[in-house]
Motif scaffolding. Sequence first.
Motif, PDB file in Angstrom:
ATOM      1  N   SER A   3       0.810  -1.212   0.000  1.00  0.00           N
ATOM      2  CA  SER A   3       0.000   0.000   0.000  1.00  0.00           C
ATOM      3  C   SER A   3       0.847   1.268   0.000  1.00  0.00           C
ATOM      4  N   SER A   4       1.468   1.507  -1.123  1.00  0.00           N
ATOM      5  CA  SER A   4       2.342   2.680  -1.187  1.00  0.00           C
ATOM      6  C   SER A   4       1.547   3.983  -1.227  1.00  0.00           C
ATOM      7  N   LYS A   6      -0.619   4.799   0.761  1.00  0.00           N
ATOM      8  CA  LYS A   6      -0.851   5.280   2.126  1.00  0.00           C
ATOM      9  C   LYS A   6       0.351   6.054   2.666  1.00  0.00           C
ATOM     10  N   GLY A   7       1.406   6.113   1.868  1.00  0.00           N
ATOM     11  CA  GLY A   7       2.631   6.765   2.330  1.00  0.00           C
ATOM     12  C   GLY A   7       2.403   8.206   2.727  1.00  0.00           C
ATOM     13  N   VAL A   8       3.334   8.735   3.479  1.00  0.00           N
ATOM     14  CA  VAL A   8       3.205  10.104   3.956  1.00  0.00           C
ATOM     15  C   VAL A   8       3.404  11.086   2.800  1.00  0.00           C
ATOM     16  N   GLN A 194      15.663   8.425  -3.119  1.00  0.00           N
ATOM     17  CA  GLN A 194      14.798   7.964  -2.044  1.00  0.00           C
ATOM     18  C   GLN A 194      14.090   6.682  -2.435  1.00  0.00           C
ATOM     19  N   LYS A 197      16.586   3.902  -2.349  1.00  0.00           N
ATOM     20  CA  LYS A 197      16.903   3.509  -0.985  1.00  0.00           C
ATOM     21  C   LYS A 197      15.811   2.640  -0.400  1.00  0.00           C
ATOM     22  N   GLN A 198      14.586   3.064  -0.693  1.00  0.00           N
ATOM     23  CA  GLN A 198      13.453   2.352  -0.155  1.00  0.00           C
ATOM     24  C   GLN A 198      13.439   0.915  -0.671  1.00  0.00           C
ATOM     25  N   VAL A 201      15.852  -1.166   1.132  1.00  0.00           N
ATOM     26  CA  VAL A 201      15.380  -1.540   2.462  1.00  0.00           C
ATOM     27  C   VAL A 201      14.481  -2.760   2.386  1.00  0.00           C
ATOM     28  N   TYR A 202      13.543  -2.700   1.441  1.00  0.00           N
ATOM     29  CA  TYR A 202      12.585  -3.798   1.367  1.00  0.00           C
ATOM     30  C   TYR A 202      13.201  -5.092   0.824  1.00  0.00           C
ATOM     31  N   ARG A 206      15.933 -10.240   5.868  1.00  0.00           N
ATOM     32  CA  ARG A 206      15.400  -9.957   7.202  1.00  0.00           C
ATOM     33  C   ARG A 206      16.461 -10.228   8.262  1.00  0.00           C
ATOM     34  N   GLY A 209      16.216 -11.918  15.195  1.00  0.00           N
ATOM     35  CA  GLY A 209      16.755 -11.999  16.552  1.00  0.00           C
ATOM     36  C   GLY A 209      17.595 -10.803  16.931  1.00  0.00           C
ATOM     37  N   CYS A 210      18.425 -11.001  17.917  1.00  0.00           N
ATOM     38  CA  CYS A 210      19.227  -9.879  18.375  1.00  0.00           C
ATOM     39  C   CYS A 210      20.586  -9.906  17.706  1.00  0.00           C
ATOM     40  N   CYS A 211      21.234  -8.754  17.765  1.00  0.00           N
ATOM     41  CA  CYS A 211      22.464  -8.660  17.006  1.00  0.00           C
ATOM     42  C   CYS A 211      23.698  -8.827  17.894  1.00  0.00           C
ATOM     43  N   SER A 212      23.494  -8.954  19.193  1.00  0.00           N
ATOM     44  CA  SER A 212      24.643  -9.088  20.090  1.00  0.00           C
ATOM     45  C   SER A 212      24.997 -10.558  20.205  1.00  0.00           C
TER      46      SER A 212
ATOM     47  N   LYS B 269      19.493  -0.280  18.163  1.00  0.00           N
ATOM     48  CA  LYS B 269      20.228  -1.316  17.443  1.00  0.00           C
ATOM     49  C   LYS B 269      20.104  -2.663  18.164  1.00  0.00           C
ATOM     50  N   ALA B 270      20.123  -2.598  19.491  1.00  0.00           N
ATOM     51  CA  ALA B 270      20.055  -3.828  20.284  1.00  0.00           C
ATOM     52  C   ALA B 270      18.646  -4.402  20.381  1.00  0.00           C
ATOM     53  N   PRO B 273      16.754  -4.134  15.776  1.00  0.00           N
ATOM     54  CA  PRO B 273      17.764  -3.934  14.733  1.00  0.00           C
ATOM     55  C   PRO B 273      17.175  -3.537  13.382  1.00  0.00           C
ATOM     56  N   HIS B 278      16.658   0.556   9.182  1.00  0.00           N
ATOM     57  CA  HIS B 278      15.810   1.400   8.352  1.00  0.00           C
ATOM     58  C   HIS B 278      16.175   2.873   8.528  1.00  0.00           C
ATOM     59  N   ASP B 281      19.379   3.624   6.846  1.00  0.00           N
ATOM     60  CA  ASP B 281      19.204   3.726   5.392  1.00  0.00           C
ATOM     61  C   ASP B 281      18.664   5.088   4.985  1.00  0.00           C
ATOM     62  N   GLU B 389       6.038   3.522   6.301  1.00  0.00           N
ATOM     63  CA  GLU B 389       5.721   4.784   5.627  1.00  0.00           C
ATOM     64  C   GLU B 389       6.873   5.750   5.492  1.00  0.00           C
ATOM     65  N   LYS B 391       9.912   7.213   4.148  1.00  0.00           N
ATOM     66  CA  LYS B 391      10.767   7.044   2.980  1.00  0.00           C
ATOM     67  C   LYS B 391      11.872   8.083   2.941  1.00  0.00           C
ATOM     68  N   ASP B 395       9.913  12.195   6.685  1.00  0.00           N
ATOM     69  CA  ASP B 395       8.764  11.380   7.112  1.00  0.00           C
ATOM     70  C   ASP B 395       8.922  10.938   8.566  1.00  0.00           C
ATOM     71  N   LYS B 398       8.021  13.691  10.741  1.00  0.00           N
ATOM     72  CA  LYS B 398       6.586  13.932  10.682  1.00  0.00           C
ATOM     73  C   LYS B 398       5.813  12.898  11.516  1.00  0.00           C
ATOM     74  N   LYS B 426      20.232  -7.793  27.272  1.00  0.00           N
ATOM     75  CA  LYS B 426      20.974  -8.053  26.028  1.00  0.00           C
ATOM     76  C   LYS B 426      22.435  -7.670  26.153  1.00  0.00           C
TER      77      LYS B 426
END
Lengths: 212, 430
Positions: A3-4, A6-8, A194, A197-198, A201-202, A206, A209-212, B269-270, B273, B278, B281, B389, B391, B395, B398, B426
């Motif tokens: 649903s792009s 709906k973006g801001v 932009q 970049k987006q 991201v997508y 994924r 879990g945690c990164c430590s 970050k902890a 993540p 995001h 980025d 949302e 980008k 944003d 906002k 953690k």
Amino acid sequence: MGSSTKGVNGNYDYSFKILLIGDSGVGKSSILLSFISNSVQDLSPTIGVDFKIKQLAVGGKRLKLTIWDTAGQERFGTLISSYYRGAHGIIFVYDVTRRETFTNLLEIWAKEVDLYSTNKDCIKILVGNKVDKDKEREVTREEGMAFAQEHKCLFLECSAKTRENVQQCFKDLVLKILAVPGLLENGSIVVKRQILKQKQVYNAPRVGGCCS
Amino acid sequence: MAALFMKKPSTAELDAYYPVRSECQDGIPKTRFKLRAGKTLSARRWHAAFSEDGHLDIEKVLRRIQRGGVHPSIKGVVLEFLLGCYDPNSTFEERNILRQRRREQYVTWKAECQKMVPVIGTGKFITSPIITDDGQQIEDTTKGSKRDNGVMSTSSQDSEKKVIQWKLFLHQIGLDVVRTDRALVFYESESNQAKLWTVLSVYAWMDNDIGYVQGMNDICSPMVILLDNEEDAFWCFERAMRRLRENFRCSASSIGVQTQLGTLSQIIKAIDPKLHQHLEDLDGGEYLFAFRMLMVLFRREFSFVDSLYLWELMWAMEYNPTIFSLYEGPGGATDASAEPKVDEKLLKQCGKFERNNRKTGSAEQHHNALAVFLVASVLKTKNKQLLKEAKGLDDVVKILGDTTGNLDARKACTEALRIHKKYLSKTQKP
């Protein structure tokens, strides 16, 4: 995640970054509020950097203006300078009833901008605010014009309180930006980046879990 | 039993303690704080928490505050304890002596300032520069305005750098004072504005390392409103600044609050993540969008009453019983991290947040402010919207801006505590 719509953001042809610069209490935030929401009210001092977005159509183009409002105290200078990067337009504001705000533009702020802004073609406009208080005026219109001429700026006097000339400040600035091909390119590149970049991201894997 | 019959005032009645100018009603966030019988610390409960000679049962008081805040009638005096102006483990008499001594100290500092700039203490203040950057006096030739009320210095030799530095702050403070909490009836009075101006000016003189930075007015204003006595308001502000002053330290390359922003970045970050990635980025890895929240402790996201409520909750949760002696002791440490471990009994007199720190022994390593976790909680509640949302950085700002007037102070604190625990677990892993 489809649903792009709906973006801001909504849709626009160009996205411009505009900065408001000047001493404390000259009315930078008030000018911005007056432009964005047609309202006038007492505002608290800006802390660091704040900004508002306005979408409008000029010359058949849909524009998105991201207007960065900055704190006036010089001590925030280091923080604010990092926002100069890539600005398309800069609005220098002074208070026509306080001479020192006018001289500081020349002595402090203009130098800062020269030092930090990266867009060589960046359009500048000099704005003298608070013309509603004409009896207390300390800086004449002629002085403002001379300053603007010397620094190759556009020039206007306005009142955030009565809203006189406020829309005009932004309109003049935007029209000039639209007339500079180098800046236009820049404005659409921002959009492209932009979007790019987006996507990144997508598409990124994924992180689980945690990164430590 | 009496609590059952405690009148439940509406938020409108609550706002009446800090009346808002009628023409400003629309422009300010709605108040969400409600006095809750049996939960909010009432005046009666407060007074009952003192022994005959004046020892305060801080444990009991903290429990109340963390549950339901403080009744407006006692906010000022409670704040003095929460911020460490006074030791709960002292008598009325001891505190009176201390208060007297502090007031005298303030009067001395103020007199020093007055000698340099006579307008101080006259109920007036300045908004125009009185000195140029290189230390030249500015003669007022333009108009007969506020500034010729004996502003000019009596001593002609102001070459000392410290004096010049300080004088350069004074008009900036004035420019901010006339724009501080303008919606409140309190600041319609010029003498109240002058009170705020004087406290900030004396502080800038006394703490010349920090001086004055925009935002300190937002921290100081509530103290000036809550404590009638100017001297007491100053000390309350001074204690608040012990926690916050590093945020206001400006150097050629950075502003102190960026240290807290760095911590915020580590926390996100902890615990989230994906969100951190995001933001990075979007070129927001520095978390500058949270600058104002930390700088003025959420004053702009909440109504006046709600920000007081938030501060009470935060400072009660951060409370530790050694804070008084720590500030009062030699050297006057500004950070609670250097003190020795507290025993079980003292642990009970800590706020929830501080207790968690101490249980995990993390207080000794680094002392992170609850405020940072509060911002984390705000980001966490907006997690989905931010990921979906946002980008661009604009944003992000906002989406976060939409929290104004929509945050619940207590829920935000509860969530902040949860994130704090999670973060500790953690980062504590071997």
